[in-house]
Write a protein that holds these residues in place. Structure first.
Motif, PDB file in Angstrom:
ATOM      1  N   ALA A 284      27.903 -85.722  -8.733  1.00  0.00           N
ATOM      2  CA  ALA A 284      29.294 -85.369  -8.446  1.00  0.00           C
ATOM      3  C   ALA A 284      29.409 -84.680  -7.090  1.00  0.00           C
ATOM      4  O   ALA A 284      30.347 -84.938  -6.317  1.00  0.00           O
ATOM      5  N   PHE A 285      28.465 -83.793  -6.788  1.00  0.00           N
ATOM      6  CA  PHE A 285      28.464 -83.139  -5.474  1.00  0.00           C
ATOM      7  C   PHE A 285      28.234 -84.167  -4.371  1.00  0.00           C
ATOM      8  O   PHE A 285      28.893 -84.126  -3.328  1.00  0.00           O
ATOM      9  N   GLU A 286      27.311 -85.086  -4.593  1.00  0.00           N
ATOM     10  CA  GLU A 286      27.012 -86.099  -3.577  1.00  0.00           C
ATOM     11  C   GLU A 286      28.248 -86.955  -3.299  1.00  0.00           C
ATOM     12  O   GLU A 286      28.603 -87.220  -2.153  1.00  0.00           O
ATOM     13  N   ALA A 287      28.938 -87.388  -4.345  1.00  0.00           N
ATOM     14  CA  ALA A 287      30.130 -88.219  -4.178  1.00  0.00           C
ATOM     15  C   ALA A 287      31.235 -87.448  -3.464  1.00  0.00           C
ATOM     16  O   ALA A 287      31.934 -88.003  -2.595  1.00  0.00           O
ATOM     17  N   ALA A 288      31.374 -86.157  -3.792  1.00  0.00           N
ATOM     18  CA  ALA A 288      32.410 -85.338  -3.162  1.00  0.00           C
ATOM     19  C   ALA A 288      32.137 -85.144  -1.671  1.00  0.00           C
ATOM     20  O   ALA A 288      33.042 -85.252  -0.838  1.00  0.00           O
ATOM     21  N   PHE A 289      30.893 -84.876  -1.333  1.00  0.00           N
ATOM     22  CA  PHE A 289      30.553 -84.688   0.083  1.00  0.00           C
ATOM     23  C   PHE A 289      30.735 -85.989   0.866  1.00  0.00           C
ATOM     24  O   PHE A 289      31.252 -85.976   1.988  1.00  0.00           O
ATOM     25  N   CYS A 290      30.319 -87.118   0.305  1.00  0.00           N
ATOM     26  CA  CYS A 290      30.447 -88.387   1.014  1.00  0.00           C
ATOM     27  C   CYS A 290      31.920 -88.747   1.240  1.00  0.00           C
ATOM     28  O   CYS A 290      32.277 -89.258   2.312  1.00  0.00           O
TER      29      CYS A 290
ATOM     30  N   PHE B  36      22.249 -94.805   4.407  1.00  0.00           N
ATOM     31  CA  PHE B  36      22.305 -95.263   5.784  1.00  0.00           C
ATOM     32  C   PHE B  36      23.659 -94.964   6.423  1.00  0.00           C
ATOM     33  O   PHE B  36      23.747 -94.677   7.609  1.00  0.00           O
ATOM     34  N   GLU B  37      24.706 -95.046   5.619  1.00  0.00           N
ATOM     35  CA  GLU B  37      26.047 -94.719   6.132  1.00  0.00           C
ATOM     36  C   GLU B  37      26.103 -93.272   6.608  1.00  0.00           C
ATOM     37  O   GLU B  37      26.574 -92.975   7.712  1.00  0.00           O
ATOM     38  N   MET B  38      25.601 -92.341   5.771  1.00  0.00           N
ATOM     39  CA  MET B  38      25.643 -90.930   6.124  1.00  0.00           C
ATOM     40  C   MET B  38      24.671 -90.612   7.268  1.00  0.00           C
ATOM     41  O   MET B  38      24.967 -89.805   8.146  1.00  0.00           O
ATOM     42  N   LEU B  39      23.514 -91.268   7.266  1.00  0.00           N
ATOM     43  CA  LEU B  39      22.545 -91.045   8.336  1.00  0.00           C
ATOM     44  C   LEU B  39      23.106 -91.500   9.679  1.00  0.00           C
ATOM     45  O   LEU B  39      23.029 -90.765  10.682  1.00  0.00           O
ATOM     46  N   GLU B  40      23.678 -92.691   9.712  1.00  0.00           N
ATOM     47  CA  GLU B  40      24.253 -93.205  10.949  1.00  0.00           C
ATOM     48  C   GLU B  40      25.398 -92.320  11.425  1.00  0.00           C
ATOM     49  O   GLU B  40      25.530 -92.030  12.620  1.00  0.00           O
TER      50      GLU B  40
ATOM     51  N   ALA C 233      29.486 -82.074   8.088  1.00  0.00           N
ATOM     52  CA  ALA C 233      29.869 -82.723   6.833  1.00  0.00           C
ATOM     53  C   ALA C 233      28.889 -83.845   6.491  1.00  0.00           C
ATOM     54  O   ALA C 233      28.417 -83.961   5.349  1.00  0.00           O
ATOM     55  N   ALA C 234      28.545 -84.666   7.493  1.00  0.00           N
ATOM     56  CA  ALA C 234      27.612 -85.775   7.261  1.00  0.00           C
ATOM     57  C   ALA C 234      26.216 -85.247   6.943  1.00  0.00           C
ATOM     58  O   ALA C 234      25.515 -85.785   6.076  1.00  0.00           O
ATOM     59  N   ALA C 235      25.806 -84.184   7.639  1.00  0.00           N
ATOM     60  CA  ALA C 235      24.486 -83.600   7.388  1.00  0.00           C
ATOM     61  C   ALA C 235      24.399 -83.058   5.967  1.00  0.00           C
ATOM     62  O   ALA C 235      23.380 -83.231   5.282  1.00  0.00           O
ATOM     63  N   ARG C 236      25.466 -82.399   5.517  1.00  0.00           N
ATOM     64  CA  ARG C 236      25.461 -81.844   4.159  1.00  0.00           C
ATOM     65  C   ARG C 236      25.449 -82.958   3.123  1.00  0.00           C
ATOM     66  O   ARG C 236      24.780 -82.860   2.087  1.00  0.00           O
ATOM     67  N   ALA C 237      26.188 -84.046   3.389  1.00  0.00           N
ATOM     68  CA  ALA C 237      26.188 -85.176   2.464  1.00  0.00           C
ATOM     69  C   ALA C 237      24.798 -85.810   2.393  1.00  0.00           C
ATOM     70  O   ALA C 237      24.308 -86.144   1.307  1.00  0.00           O
ATOM     71  N   LEU C 238      24.154 -85.962   3.550  1.00  0.00           N
ATOM     72  CA  LEU C 238      22.822 -86.557   3.586  1.00  0.00           C
ATOM     73  C   LEU C 238      21.822 -85.673   2.849  1.00  0.00           C
ATOM     74  O   LEU C 238      20.981 -86.163   2.083  1.00  0.00           O
ATOM     75  N   ASP C 239      21.913 -84.378   3.056  1.00  0.00           N
ATOM     76  CA  ASP C 239      21.033 -83.443   2.366  1.00  0.00           C
ATOM     77  C   ASP C 239      21.229 -83.529   0.856  1.00  0.00           C
ATOM     78  O   ASP C 239      20.271 -83.476   0.084  1.00  0.00           O
TER      79      ASP C 239
END
Length: 464
Positions: free
Chosen positions: A127-133, A175-179, A152-158
């Motif tokens: 749920a946290f991962e989906a919210a951050f993305c 890959f979406e969050m990394l890019e 925001a992207a770094a936190r989602a990737l983490d």
């Protein structure tokens, strides 16, 4: 062993003296700045990229503007280190983020802060991962500056790494969050008005999050080195970052085996990368000879290059002069003194006892003696390993280290867990009975679960 207990611990008015743009202009002059000036410059930048950005992002509404701005103000102050040591800044951020969201706020930066500080921990990792993305995508569709999109992207990737572990690379959003993160990192570092300290933190985080893939890591570093040397050539942190990178590259080239397993090619790569690291760190020291983290890294360079203990001691002494509580420097010197490098068990213990007896050094430094014993015990086997802590001379050192530590740090209550662990394994029942009431609400996991903790308490009670 030393770090087991750290899990027990939990993480000003706005500047009005100078206009925001004047403060920001001062950020790019380069060269050393005093810490208070640096904090003011950093706060100006963080306010500009949070509160001011919110005011122009198009999500404001009188129904939630007040808590939203309060939330972002405290958030900016926390990022710049402008919060008091006893100030409940995290609670204030959480309270105002919740108030804004409950009032209907759909601003992506507020949502990011809400997830980070306020989202119920009863939610799953997924749920946290989906919210951050989702927040990353919302940020990318807003006018928020690249620096906020980067975090925001770094936190989602983490969170993806935290949620899916070794399967992260197969996760569709990885890959979406990394890019996104690498792209926003590059865009952020192009901004010359960014304080050098912020640029350094961006670079460190990006390198950490790309460390699992050599190609991604090297790509990120090339961008970082190019932009940092162009925009902050006179900031010590630019050269510190370069030094750290080439230290890492040196050890990668060498490999993790014993000296006789290192190839000729590996030795050449090791030597060449350490030479670049040394040159970079020496330049950083010339720019600001008061930064202990530069000297910390040079201790590692000296470890790799050898050439005599005096070279290491020079940088160790510089580190401790710059920061008398520099536990990192002590830890690295202790590693240098291990038998597999340039010392012996006796050298480690002598240095550890010096760390306890010093009247100049503080912080965690006395616990270096505990680390020395832990390291020595790690090389033992069988009964010698099991009974190590029961030796009177070993317990005398452990007790001296912790008593000195608490003399210097009376409020570091979480460290009582470590002290209790050693007392139990040393069978020092009087001390253990004294320490158990100081543990507070017990984190049973630290001791291996509720059953293991109860066994420890029962053993201590039998010796009252």
């Amino acid at each position: 062993m030393r770090y087991k207990g750290l899990a027990i611990n939990g993480w000003l008015a706005l500047l009005t003296a100078l206009p925001l743009l004047i403060l920001l202009a001062a950020c790019n002059k380069g060269g050393p700045v005093n810490s208070e000036k640096a904090k003011r410059q950093r706060l100006a930048w963080d306010l500009k990229t949070t509160v001011d950005a919110y005011n122009h992002a198009g999500f404001s509404n009188k129904a939630w503007d007040y808590p939203a701005r309060q939330c972002l103000t405290d958030f900016a102050r926390s990022l710049s280190g402008e919060v008091g040591s006893n100030e409940p800044w995290a609670e204030n951020i959480a309270m105002n983020a919740t108030a804004a969201v409950n009032a209907g706020c759909n601003d992506p930066l507020i949502n990011y802060v809400y997830i980070k500080f306020s989202m119920s921990q009863t939610n799953s990792r997924e749920a946290f991962e989906a919210a951050f993305c989702k927040t990353v995508r919302d940020m990318d569709n807003s006018t928020y500056p690249p620096i906020r999109r980067f975090y925001a992207a770094a936190r989602a990737l983490d969170q993806i790494y935290f949620t899916y572990g070794t399967n992260s690379f197969r996760h569709p959003e990885h890959f979406e969050m990394l890019e996104d993160m690498v792209g926003q990192m590059e865009a952020s570092l192009r901004d010359k008005t960014m304080p050098a300290s912020e640029a350094y933190e961006v670079a460190q985080l990006a390198l950490h999050l790309t460390s699992g893939n050599a190609n991604n890591h090297q790509t990120a570093y090339r961008v970082i080195e190019t932009q940092s040397s162009k925009n902050w050539p006179d900031a010590y942190s630019t050269w510190l970052l370069k030094g750290r990178h080439y230290i890492d590259e040196a050890w990668k080239a060498r490999g993790s085996g014993y000296a006789d397993s290192v190839t000729a090619e590996g030795l050449i790569g090791f030597s060449n990368n350490l030479a670049i690291a040394q040159e970079s760190l020496e330049h950083a020291w010339k720019l600001d000879p008061h930064q202990s983290d530069i000297a910390d890294e040079m201790i590692t360079v000296m470890l790799g290059q050898g050439g005599g203990r005096d070279r290491m001691e020079l940088w160790f002494n510089r580190a401790m002069e710059a920061n008398t509580n520099d536990y990192v420097a002590c830890n690295r010197k202790l590693y240098y003194l291990e038998p597999k490098w340039y010392g012996s068990d006796e050298d480690e213990l002598a240095f550890g006892r010096e760390c306890v007896q010093s009247t100049n050094w503080g912080g965690d430094v006395p616990l270096t003696l505990v680390d020395a014993h832990s390291d020595i015990n790690s090389r033992k086997t069988g009964a010698a390993k099991t009974n190590y802590w029961k030796q009177p001379e070993v317990w005398a050192d452990i007790q001296a280290a912790y008593e000195r530590f608490f003399e210097l740090n009376p409020n570091r209550l979480g460290t009582y867990y470590n002290y209790a662990w050693y007392a139990y394994h040393a069978e020092q029942w009087n001390k253990l009975n004294e320490l158990i009431p100081k543990l507070g609400v017990v984190n049973y996991d630290f001791f291996g679960g509720r059953e293991a903790f109860d066994k420890m308490v029962e053993a201590a009670s039998a010796h009252k």
